[in-house]
Enzyme design. Sequence first.
Site, PDB file in Angstrom:
ATOM      1  N   HIS A 143     -17.463   8.809 -19.481  1.00 20.92           N
ATOM      2  CA  HIS A 143     -16.008   8.575 -19.153  1.00 20.92           C
ATOM      3  C   HIS A 143     -15.398   9.378 -20.005  1.00 20.92           C
ATOM      4  O   HIS A 143     -15.802   9.827 -21.044  1.00 20.92           O
ATOM      5  CB  HIS A 143     -15.652   7.034 -19.044  1.00 20.92           C
ATOM      6  CG  HIS A 143     -16.092   6.322 -17.855  1.00 20.92           C
ATOM      7  ND1 HIS A 143     -17.316   5.883 -17.595  1.00 20.92           N
ATOM      8  CD2 HIS A 143     -15.465   5.926 -16.702  1.00 20.92           C
ATOM      9  CE1 HIS A 143     -17.613   5.299 -16.498  1.00 20.92           C
ATOM     10  NE2 HIS A 143     -16.418   5.603 -15.726  1.00 20.92           N
ATOM     11  N   LYS A 160     -11.668   5.264 -22.620  1.00 22.75           N
ATOM     12  CA  LYS A 160     -12.199   4.057 -22.036  1.00 22.75           C
ATOM     13  C   LYS A 160     -13.028   3.305 -23.240  1.00 22.75           C
ATOM     14  O   LYS A 160     -13.562   3.625 -23.929  1.00 22.75           O
ATOM     15  CB  LYS A 160     -13.388   4.292 -20.918  1.00 22.75           C
ATOM     16  CG  LYS A 160     -13.898   3.048 -20.361  1.00 22.75           C
ATOM     17  CD  LYS A 160     -14.804   3.376 -19.070  1.00 22.75           C
ATOM     18  CE  LYS A 160     -15.375   2.296 -18.552  1.00 22.75           C
ATOM     19  NZ  LYS A 160     -14.580   1.397 -17.810  1.00 22.75           N
ATOM     20  N   THR A 186     -10.252  -4.872 -13.447  1.00 18.55           N
ATOM     21  CA  THR A 186     -10.425  -4.686 -14.919  1.00 18.55           C
ATOM     22  C   THR A 186     -11.865  -5.166 -15.265  1.00 18.55           C
ATOM     23  O   THR A 186     -12.387  -5.784 -14.868  1.00 18.55           O
ATOM     24  CB  THR A 186      -9.485  -5.878 -15.354  1.00 18.55           C
ATOM     25  OG1 THR A 186      -8.196  -5.967 -15.117  1.00 18.55           O
ATOM     26  CG2 THR A 186      -9.627  -5.920 -16.945  1.00 18.55           C
TER      27      THR A 186
HETATM   28  P1  NAD Z   1      -4.774   2.026 -19.413  1.00 16.23           P
HETATM   29  O1  NAD Z   1      -5.339   1.637 -20.753  1.00 16.23           O
HETATM   30  O2  NAD Z   1      -4.306   3.440 -18.904  1.00 16.23           O
HETATM   31  O3  NAD Z   1      -3.906   0.658 -18.891  1.00 16.23           O
HETATM   32  C1  NAD Z   1      -4.004  -0.374 -19.186  1.00 16.23           C
HETATM   33  C2  NAD Z   1      -2.861  -1.229 -18.691  1.00 16.23           C
HETATM   34  O4  NAD Z   1      -3.139  -2.616 -18.976  1.00 16.23           O
HETATM   35  C3  NAD Z   1      -1.372  -0.850 -19.282  1.00 16.23           C
HETATM   36  O5  NAD Z   1      -0.522  -0.849 -18.280  1.00 16.23           O
HETATM   37  C4  NAD Z   1      -1.225  -2.108 -20.369  1.00 16.23           C
HETATM   38  O6  NAD Z   1       0.196  -2.338 -20.567  1.00 16.23           O
HETATM   39  C5  NAD Z   1      -1.945  -3.212 -19.676  1.00 16.23           C
HETATM   40  N1  NAD Z   1      -2.247  -4.454 -20.455  1.00 16.23           N
HETATM   41  C6  NAD Z   1      -3.179  -4.270 -21.519  1.00 16.23           C
HETATM   42  N2  NAD Z   1      -3.097  -5.463 -21.923  1.00 16.23           N
HETATM   43  C7  NAD Z   1      -2.383  -6.442 -21.302  1.00 16.23           C
HETATM   44  C8  NAD Z   1      -2.189  -7.781 -21.142  1.00 16.23           C
HETATM   45  N3  NAD Z   1      -2.371  -8.663 -22.291  1.00 16.23           N
HETATM   46  N4  NAD Z   1      -1.080  -8.329 -20.254  1.00 16.23           N
HETATM   47  C9  NAD Z   1      -0.812  -7.469 -19.219  1.00 16.23           C
HETATM   48  N5  NAD Z   1      -1.090  -6.245 -19.308  1.00 16.23           N
HETATM   49  C10 NAD Z   1      -1.742  -5.520 -20.068  1.00 16.23           C
HETATM   50  O7  NAD Z   1      -6.166   1.732 -18.471  1.00 16.23           O
HETATM   51  P2  NAD Z   1      -6.542   2.204 -17.176  1.00 16.23           P
HETATM   52  O8  NAD Z   1      -7.342   3.799 -17.098  1.00 16.23           O
HETATM   53  O9  NAD Z   1      -5.566   2.146 -16.077  1.00 16.23           O
HETATM   54  O10 NAD Z   1      -7.615   1.171 -16.740  1.00 16.23           O
HETATM   55  C11 NAD Z   1      -7.328  -0.270 -16.530  1.00 16.23           C
HETATM   56  C12 NAD Z   1      -8.666  -1.149 -16.267  1.00 16.23           C
HETATM   57  O11 NAD Z   1      -9.160  -0.635 -15.013  1.00 16.23           O
HETATM   58  C13 NAD Z   1      -9.572  -0.846 -17.263  1.00 16.23           C
HETATM   59  O12 NAD Z   1     -10.145  -2.231 -17.324  1.00 16.23           O
HETATM   60  C14 NAD Z   1     -10.596   0.089 -16.631  1.00 16.23           C
HETATM   61  O13 NAD Z   1     -12.067   0.250 -17.143  1.00 16.23           O
HETATM   62  C15 NAD Z   1     -10.620  -0.179 -14.966  1.00 16.23           C
HETATM   63  N6  NAD Z   1     -10.703   0.544 -14.096  1.00 16.23           N
HETATM   64  C16 NAD Z   1     -11.411   0.143 -13.182  1.00 16.23           C
HETATM   65  C17 NAD Z   1     -11.547   0.988 -11.886  1.00 16.23           C
HETATM   66  C18 NAD Z   1     -12.254   0.287 -10.612  1.00 16.23           C
HETATM   67  O14 NAD Z   1     -12.470   0.966  -9.744  1.00 16.23           O
HETATM   68  N7  NAD Z   1     -12.651  -1.136 -10.805  1.00 16.23           N
HETATM   69  C19 NAD Z   1     -11.295   2.322 -11.890  1.00 16.23           C
HETATM   70  C20 NAD Z   1     -10.632   2.822 -13.029  1.00 16.23           C
HETATM   71  C21 NAD Z   1     -10.401   1.833 -14.070  1.00 16.23           C
END
Ligand code: NAD
Length: 237
Positions: free
Chosen positions: A148, A152, A93
């Site tokens: 991105h 995002k 995250t």
């Molecule tokens: P997304 O918006 O598609 O999904 C977010 C998810 O988080 C959803 O399932 C939502 O229900 C959940 N969520 C939101 N608030 C919440 C809460 N309070 N409690 C529990 N769950 C909650 O986003 P995404 O594209 O899947 O990305 C998710 C995260 O991963 C982002 O922070 C993104 O920047 C990060 N990311 C990291 C990498 C990496 O390699 N580190 C790669 C891609 C994305």
Amino acid sequence: MTTPLRVLIHGASGRMGQALLRLAAENEHLAVVAAVTRRSPAARVVDGVAYFAAGELAGVPAFDVAIDFSLPEGFDPILALCVERNAALVSGTTGLSEAQRSALQAASEGIAVVWASNFSLGVAVLAELVERAAAALQGWDCDIVESHHVHKQDAPSGTALTLGQGAELGGATPRYASLRAGDIVGEHLVQFTGLGERVELTHRATNRDIFVRGALHAAQRLVARKPGLYRVRDLLD
Ligand code: NAD
């Protein structure tokens, strides 16, 4: 066959969460015991996986490792649950606050955790190249441009900041620019500009499965480790 690792997926309805569920299902060493979404799930069990709302975390079954790809507002409860259950935490995250980074550091005294802004192997190598280039190109301008998809929310990206830390370690002072356009999975350009010449180091992700495979790989390595805060490169073998 050894007992599969019990995995909790946090952020399960998101783009990353869905990919994690898909690839974990193909891995015989992993058993997803809980999938957690922000809101109440439409169905309690999907493809044999039990779903829970974020407000129901206290009721999830026993697990060995949580994999968290959610949003900063979801981070504190999953970190607290891992500490309480003495389980490992893999978190990708991004956009965490200073206080959340400090809490992660404090938690790592009791449990094994890995946090990375980018779980791809290519970016781990890029970070090393950036540090070397910055050290060799003293006095050059250093600019990091990240692109991105339009959904995002945080900017600059966590990966851009990690690359910037590498540049700073090498002695550069990076500047950042962010683009949000279309469905770009993730691109990072680190540009060093001198008088009459320029070096450009670029990483392009074309498929988010690279992050998912990296996170699943890290989860399998992490559970055998002592408490501590690990980097992806610490868990490669
Ligand atoms: P997304 O918006 O598609 O999904 C977010 C998810 O988080 C959803 O399932 C939502 O229900 C959940 N969520 C939101 N608030 C919440 C809460 N309070 N409690 C529990 N769950 C909650 O986003 P995404 O594209 O899947 O990305 C998710 C995260 O991963 C982002 O922070 C993104 O920047 C990060 N990311 C990291 C990498 C990496 O390699 N580190 C790669 C891609 C994305």
